[in-house]
Design a protein around this motif. Structure first.
Motif: not given
Length: 191
Positions: A26-29, A96-98, A103-104, A169-174
């Motif tokens: 969620r937050q990154g390392y 591809a189903s993340a 959150d990706g 791309m999905y994480k980036a809002g596509t």
């Protein structure tokens, strides 16, 4: 001299590691503090250090756990499908189903954030991608009734690049519809 066994752990290591993974995801390392981590894992600092070592060691353990769990789940998903073409489609959908949320993919997130300057994360990422590529190549070859050749491996690598790119791309809002169009355009790679 009397030996006293250590105090037993009062927590489940896998549950704590899953909590750490969720937080890193969620937050990154870099944005995750040690206080955030111990709170999410419901551990004291001494228990954390005693079991996991460090924040980085915890991340490495989480990456390994994620990669192994995801690869095993993918293997189970395609093993249930006797037709190689359908097994390939199931694998493509799974990779591809993340898309449940934005959150990706945990591994892709860690790769993008850390692999450029962390050789161990880079190695773990590369190993997971190589396993996925090998799986896709085997499915492509099985569908065609051939052996895995250099050309089949190249198609598997291109397909994997497209699938991981779709996740980013999905994480980036596509929008999901655009991702679906992208995946439909990958059909020639799956023949």
């Amino acid at each position: 001299m009397v030996s006293h066994p250590g105090r037993p752990r009062e927590f489940d290591k896998d549950t704590a590691l899953d909590a750490a993974m969720a937080l890193f995801w969620r937050q990154g390392y870099e944005a995750t503090s040690l206080d955030d981590l111990t709170q999410a894992m419901n551990l004291s600092r001494s228990s954390f250090y005693g079991c996991f070592g460090s924040k980085r060691d915890t991340l490495i353990a989480a990456i390994r756990r994620y990669a192994d769990q995801r690869f095993a789940a993918l293997g189970e998903r395609i093993a249930a499908e006797p037709d190689p073409g359908q097994a390939l489609r199931r694998a493509v959908e799974a990779i591809a189903s993340a898309r449940g949320d934005r959150d990706g993919c945990f591994l892709i997130n860690c790769t993008v954030e850390l692999a450029p300057h962390d050789p161990e994360v880079e190695g773990l990422s590369r190993r997971h991608l190589e396993r996925l590529e090998g799986l896709l190549a085997g499915l492509l070859a099985g569908q065609a009734g051939t052996a895995v050749t250099t050309a089949v491996s190249a198609r598997a690598r291109a397909l994997l690049a497209l699938l991981t790119g779709a996740s980013v791309m999905y994480k980036a809002g596509t929008p999901p519809a655009a991702i679906d169009e992208l995946l439909a355009a990958a059909e020639p790679l799956m023949r």
